[in-house]
Design an enzyme around this catalytic site. Sequence first.
Site, PDB file in Angstrom:
ATOM      1  N   THR A 199      46.749 -50.390  93.527  1.00 48.98           N
ATOM      2  CA  THR A 199      46.334 -51.713  93.074  1.00 48.98           C
ATOM      3  C   THR A 199      47.348 -52.191  92.046  1.00 48.98           C
ATOM      4  OG1 THR A 199      44.012 -51.181  93.444  1.00 48.98           O
ATOM      5  CG2 THR A 199      44.491 -53.072  92.042  1.00 48.98           C
ATOM      6  N   TYR A 221      43.050 -60.131  97.381  1.00 46.95           N
ATOM      7  CA  TYR A 221      41.628 -59.833  97.572  1.00 46.95           C
ATOM      8  C   TYR A 221      41.204 -58.617  96.759  1.00 46.95           C
ATOM      9  CZ  TYR A 221      37.033 -59.037  99.136  1.00 46.95           C
ATOM     10  OH  TYR A 221      35.678 -58.845  99.115  1.00 46.95           O
ATOM     11  N   LYS A 222      42.035 -57.585  96.680  1.00 47.06           N
ATOM     12  CA  LYS A 222      41.655 -56.394  95.903  1.00 47.06           C
ATOM     13  C   LYS A 222      41.447 -56.759  94.439  1.00 47.06           C
ATOM     14  CE  LYS A 222      40.756 -52.192  94.749  1.00 47.06           C
ATOM     15  NZ  LYS A 222      41.669 -51.052  94.852  1.00 47.06           N
ATOM     16  N   LEU A 223      42.284 -57.620  93.894  1.00 47.98           N
ATOM     17  CA  LEU A 223      42.123 -58.024  92.505  1.00 47.98           C
ATOM     18  C   LEU A 223      40.832 -58.816  92.311  1.00 47.98           C
ATOM     19  CD1 LEU A 223      45.798 -58.942  91.561  1.00 47.98           C
ATOM     20  CD2 LEU A 223      44.541 -56.833  91.030  1.00 47.98           C
TER      21      LEU A 223
END
Length: 289
Positions: free
Chosen positions: A96, A170-172
């Site tokens: 990430t 999207y992960k954030l």
Amino acid sequence: MATVAFIGLGRMGHGMAGRYLDNGLAVAVWNRSKVKAEDLIARGARWAASPADAAEGADAVVTMVADDAASSAVWLGKDGAASAMKPGALAIECSTVSYQHALDLARQLRGRGLVYIDCPVTGLPEAAASGKLTLLVGAEPADLEKARPFLAPLCTTIRHFGAVGGGTVYKLINNLMGAVQIASLAEGIAIAERAGLDMNLVAEAMATGAVASPQVIRHSRRMVARDFSGASFTAALRHKDAAYAVALAETLLSGVPVSRAALAAYDEAKAHAPDDDEGRMIEIVSRPK
């Protein structure tokens, strides 16, 4: 036989590297601490002296490290993986990282003739070890198809969010929303405790009612019991992700007060117990004034 280099053997990376061994691939591993690789070596992985050594001749290099700085170091630093990768090899970043870092790294690795995919993951360490992660991918469609044989051992679901960087965006968002939920959960539990409610009933209601989410379900009873054994995600890592997310959000929106408040809460959590489970947020919220 396809060959994979796996770099970064923390809580998530160790299980992910093991999945490639489970699926019969030739695996080279590197980590700052060799002790975390010993059981993988016993299962047939090759210990590499550096990221470059791991990447030598690999069809795909997969990284799972802490942050932008660690990512830059293992890919582009002295003895970084990119220096040894063959043209056309896959560079799969599962860490990430910040959105800008994902774009910059893609540009630099593509400039070396490599195929770059940003591929952060969701799921706990048990899911990593059992191949049940969800992968959040940013890639050109043809590059994703090339990468699928190296993604399949890790996951049950691939969500393709478009071009490089999309998976990271999207992960954030995902991890920022998690920060908001956990910070508000800690405040809710602290209010219930001060009000004298039956805390076992509160935990049950939170985990089964309208406010339930995977984060609430996982953390409510742990916060009530003050049981933080077996940390799966630390305050420092959540703070890092929230900071990256807020930095991105502020380039896109005129204001993000809820997100900034969650980040401020994690400023305190990081100072209080950076390497402990993020559920210890309750200890901060419930301190006497």
